[in-house]
Design a protein around this motif. Structure first.
Motif, short mmCIF file in Angstrom:
data_model
loop_
_atom_site.label_atom_id
_atom_site.label_comp_id
_atom_site.label_asym_id
_atom_site.label_seq_id
_atom_site.Cartn_x
_atom_site.Cartn_y
_atom_site.Cartn_z
N TRP A 1 5.93 4.74 -6.32
CA TRP A 1 5.35 3.81 -5.85
C TRP A 1 3.75 4.79 -6.88
O TRP A 1 3.20 4.29 -7.57
N GLU B 1 -9.50 -6.44 5.17
CA GLU B 1 -8.14 -6.58 4.12
C GLU B 1 -8.43 -8.39 4.14
O GLU B 1 -8.51 -9.18 2.81
N ASP C 1 0.99 3.90 2.15
CA ASP C 1 1.69 3.93 3.52
C ASP C 1 2.51 3.10 4.16
O ASP C 1 3.27 3.59 4.38
N THR D 1 0.80 -1.27 -0.06
CA THR D 1 0.13 -0.46 0.20
C THR D 1 1.37 1.75 0.06
O THR D 1 2.05 1.03 0.04
N ALA E 1 -3.77 -5.17 -3.37
CA ALA E 1 -3.23 -3.81 -3.20
C ALA E 1 -3.79 -2.34 -3.86
O ALA E 1 -4.34 -1.49 -3.29
N SER E 2 -4.24 -3.13 -4.56
CA SER E 2 -5.33 -2.16 -5.71
C SER E 2 -6.42 -2.06 -4.43
O SER E 2 -6.74 -0.62 -4.67
N LYS F 1 0.86 2.31 -8.07
CA LYS F 1 0.29 2.84 -8.11
C LYS F 1 -1.29 2.24 -8.41
O LYS F 1 -2.58 1.67 -8.18
N MET G 1 -6.98 -2.22 -1.68
CA MET G 1 -7.08 -1.19 0.07
C MET G 1 -7.28 0.59 -0.48
O MET G 1 -6.89 0.77 0.12
N GLU G 2 -5.94 0.77 -1.80
CA GLU G 2 -5.76 1.56 -2.06
C GLU G 2 -6.91 2.33 -2.41
O GLU G 2 -6.90 4.03 -2.27
#
Length: 263
Positions: free
Chosen positions: A68, A109, A49, A47, A132-133, A73, A135-136
């Protein structure tokens, strides 16, 4: 090597160059060594963060964050989803109907991982990237000026087992927290409503400065449309669903009731 895999390698190498073990880095950024290892090996989602924390800890001076933002991203998302992600980010109002699962922007998650792991469709690397996508994407609900988010879900989405009981307990706790936020309106269509207009499938309506668009899922990829005739039809379906759905207060009560079945 994909940009995502390249950044994972750079994160690991930057940690080593800074003279840190996974445990040492974890102590600096308040993660366990197991979590650091899982991210570096692609078993857990990367992520923004996490990248920011590592960048600061190893003294990368923004290099990892730039990678990122500029290279990775959006690479974590399937190409066919990128158009919708841009629409979603610009939206001031999101209306989401889901028939069988908790809406993606409200998933934990662990719940999302269980959904993506079902059926063996994806490799561990692909699951981590899609996680990852997802959560972003959720970051839009916690930004300084979030969109108004209205979700209508069928009661069966609450009662469907996704992963172990612990996953469901965590998901329901998260749902309760989200349902109490001012900009999030969650409504459930109770089983007692019987047949309703949403049984043909889920959809999302996104309204922003440039107009409105809709997202419809199928087993292969998303379909995005801004055709007036499509939007008019979905508006009619939405209004019908809202009329069948419980109020926010009734929905929270139902969530609490169903949550007891997982404890």
């Amino acid at each position: 090597m994909s940009p995502y895999e390249f950044l994972l390698r750079e994160l690991r190498q930057s940690r080593i160059d800074a003279g840190m073990t996974q445990e040492g880095l974890g102590e600096r950024i308040h993660f366990s060594a197991q979590k650091v290892s899982a991210v570096e090996t692609g078993r857990a989602p990367l992520t923004g963060d996490f990248v920011q924390l590592v960048d600061d800890a190893v003294g990368a001076r923004g290099r990892l964050v730039r990678m990122w933002e500029e290279l990775v991203k959006d690479d974590a998302a399937p190409n066919w989803l990128l158009e919708w992600i841009e629409i979603e980010r610009a939206a001031t109002l999101l209306r989401w109907f889901e028939l069988s699962l908790i809406p993606g922007l409200l998933q934990t998650e662990a719940y999302a991982r269980a959904v993506l792991s079902a059926g063996g469709r994806y490799s561990e690397q692909e699951i981590a990237q899609r996680l990852a996508s997802r959560m972003e994407r959720q970051a839009i609900l916690s930004r300084e000026q979030p969109p108004k988010f209205v979700a209508v879900i069928d009661e069966m989405a609450l009662r469907r087992t996704v992963g172990p009981a612990a996953v469901m307990v965590e998901q329901f706790e998260h749902l309760r927290e989200m349902a109490n936020m001012r900009h999030i309106h969650l409504h459930v269509i109770p089983e007692s409503a019987g047949m309703h207009a949403g049984l043909v499938g889920g959809f999302i309506l996104a309204k922003g400065p440039e107009g409105e668009a809709a997202h419809l899922d199928n087993p292969l990829r998303a379909h995005v449309t801004d055709r007036v005739v499509d939007l008019d039809m979905l508006h009619d379906v939405w209004e019908s669903l809202r009329s069948d759905a419980a109020s926010r207060r009734e929905t929270v009560d139902l969530i609490q009731e169903v949550a007891k079945t997982w404890t």
